[in-house]
Design a protein around this motif. Structure first.
Motif, PDB file in Angstrom:
ATOM      1  N   CYS A  72      35.971  32.812  42.654  1.00 48.21           N
ATOM      2  CA  CYS A  72      36.927  31.822  41.392  1.00 48.21           C
ATOM      3  C   CYS A  72      36.303  32.474  40.263  1.00 48.21           C
ATOM      4  N   LEU A  73      35.242  33.588  40.053  1.00 55.87           N
ATOM      5  CA  LEU A  73      35.817  33.371  38.695  1.00 55.87           C
ATOM      6  C   LEU A  73      36.555  34.708  38.641  1.00 55.87           C
ATOM      7  N   ALA A  74      36.807  35.969  39.749  1.00 56.38           N
ATOM      8  CA  ALA A  74      37.716  36.583  39.471  1.00 56.38           C
ATOM      9  C   ALA A  74      39.482  35.959  38.515  1.00 56.38           C
ATOM     10  N   THR A  75      39.186  35.025  39.719  1.00 53.90           N
ATOM     11  CA  THR A  75      40.611  33.953  40.158  1.00 53.90           C
ATOM     12  C   THR A  75      40.832  33.713  38.523  1.00 53.90           C
ATOM     13  N   ALA A  76      39.733  33.263  37.835  1.00 58.12           N
ATOM     14  CA  ALA A  76      39.628  32.670  35.949  1.00 58.12           C
ATOM     15  C   ALA A  76      40.042  33.748  35.711  1.00 58.12           C
ATOM     16  N   PHE A 121      45.264  26.276  35.817  1.00 59.61           N
ATOM     17  CA  PHE A 121      46.191  27.292  36.894  1.00 59.61           C
ATOM     18  C   PHE A 121      46.258  26.829  38.109  1.00 59.61           C
ATOM     19  N   ASN A 122      47.139  27.467  39.620  1.00 60.56           N
ATOM     20  CA  ASN A 122      46.698  27.400  40.706  1.00 60.56           C
ATOM     21  C   ASN A 122      45.799  28.952  41.231  1.00 60.56           C
ATOM     22  N   ALA A 123      45.330  28.336  41.689  1.00 52.62           N
ATOM     23  CA  ALA A 123      44.310  29.674  42.693  1.00 52.62           C
ATOM     24  C   ALA A 123      45.084  30.197  44.089  1.00 52.62           C
ATOM     25  N   ALA A 124      46.227  29.141  44.139  1.00 53.57           N
ATOM     26  CA  ALA A 124      46.978  29.884  45.527  1.00 53.57           C
ATOM     27  C   ALA A 124      47.673  31.063  44.537  1.00 53.57           C
ATOM     28  N   GLN A 127      47.185  36.860  42.570  1.00 53.10           N
ATOM     29  CA  GLN A 127      47.954  38.158  43.564  1.00 53.10           C
ATOM     30  C   GLN A 127      46.328  38.826  43.558  1.00 53.10           C
ATOM     31  N   ARG A 128      45.797  39.218  45.026  1.00 53.75           N
ATOM     32  CA  ARG A 128      44.782  39.794  45.007  1.00 53.75           C
ATOM     33  C   ARG A 128      45.310  40.939  45.629  1.00 53.75           C
ATOM     34  N   SER A 129      46.347  41.090  45.377  1.00 54.42           N
ATOM     35  CA  SER A 129      46.209  42.664  46.170  1.00 54.42           C
ATOM     36  C   SER A 129      47.210  43.728  44.949  1.00 54.42           C
ATOM     37  N   THR A 130      46.928  43.025  43.274  1.00 56.09           N
ATOM     38  CA  THR A 130      47.483  43.832  42.917  1.00 56.09           C
ATOM     39  C   THR A 130      45.987  44.477  41.766  1.00 56.09           C
ATOM     40  N   ALA A 131      46.416  45.716  41.001  1.00 46.34           N
ATOM     41  CA  ALA A 131      44.727  46.584  39.973  1.00 46.34           C
ATOM     42  C   ALA A 131      44.454  46.063  39.297  1.00 46.34           C
ATOM     43  N   THR A 132      45.428  44.685  38.802  1.00 51.28           N
ATOM     44  CA  THR A 132      44.835  43.727  38.014  1.00 51.28           C
ATOM     45  C   THR A 132      43.913  42.666  38.351  1.00 51.28           C
ATOM     46  N   PHE A 133      43.464  42.044  39.785  1.00 46.73           N
ATOM     47  CA  PHE A 133      42.878  41.585  40.212  1.00 46.73           C
ATOM     48  C   PHE A 133      41.486  42.542  40.677  1.00 46.73           C
ATOM     49  N   THR A 134      42.071  43.945  40.783  1.00 45.46           N
ATOM     50  CA  THR A 134      40.766  44.179  41.512  1.00 45.46           C
ATOM     51  C   THR A 134      40.011  45.080  39.767  1.00 45.46           C
TER      52      THR A 134
END
Length: 182
Positions: A72-76, A121-124, A127-134
């Motif tokens: 949740c925190l990473a998504t925000a 924002f819509n958590a769905a 884009q979890r597979s991106t470097a920015t999400f990492t």
């Protein structure tokens, strides 16, 4: 003669202790890395620099268990500040952590993120597979664990600098394109 022999043994033991402890003492300033042999891991992971970028790289490289609160925190962080500097992303994460600690905006990170009229924002769509999400996940782990100093001293609220919501809060800092308050 006996005193000289004991002195020699003490000196040899001290040298042996220093030889064994030397590498460990030299590594105490590094964060602990996962693996069977941390020294091998430290030698194979090249830090980009020092400070926050190095910490983010090390945390991102370390395996972590799935944690819904960190997600949740990473998504925000990803939605609110993925184009910001690491300091800007960390300030956003720390503001959310400060909200969660206070309990005024919901229970835990997910409670804060999902509270009515707080985040838009819509958590769905993350884009979890991106470097920015990492990177966002590493920043979230750093903020949640308190591994870095508070970037925006005690901030619990923020908005885009282009907005002027007229909040009656104490302005703490402007970091990148966000203004932080407590």
């Amino acid at each position: 003669m006996v005193a000289r022999g004991i002195h020699g043994m003490i000196k040899a033991a001290a040298l042996l202790a220093l030889a064994l402890a030397g590498p460990a003492l030299a590594e105490t300033s590094l964060p602990v890395l996962p693996g069977d042999d941390d020294r091998v891991m430290a030698e194979t992971v090249a830090a980009p620099s020092t400070g926050l970028p190095a910490l983010v790289q090390m945390v991102a490289a370390a395996p972590a268990a799935k944690d819904a609160e960190l997600d949740c925190l990473a998504t925000a962080v990803w939605f609110e500040s993925r184009g910001e500097t690491l300091e800007g992303q960390l300030a956003v994460a720390q503001a959310v952590v400060n909200r969660a600690k206070s309990g005024k905006w919901g229970k835990g990170m997910c409670g804060v993120i999902n509270a009515p009229r707080q985040f838009n924002f819509n958590a769905a769509r993350v884009q979890r597979s991106t470097a920015t999400f990492t990177t966002a996940l590493a920043v979230a782990r750093i903020a949640a664990a308190g591994l870095w100093h508070d970037i925006a001293a005690g901030a619990h609220s923020f908005h885009a600098a282009r907005l002027n919501p007229g909040w009656r809060l104490t302005r703490v800092a402007r970091i990148g394109s966000h203004v932080f308050y407590r």
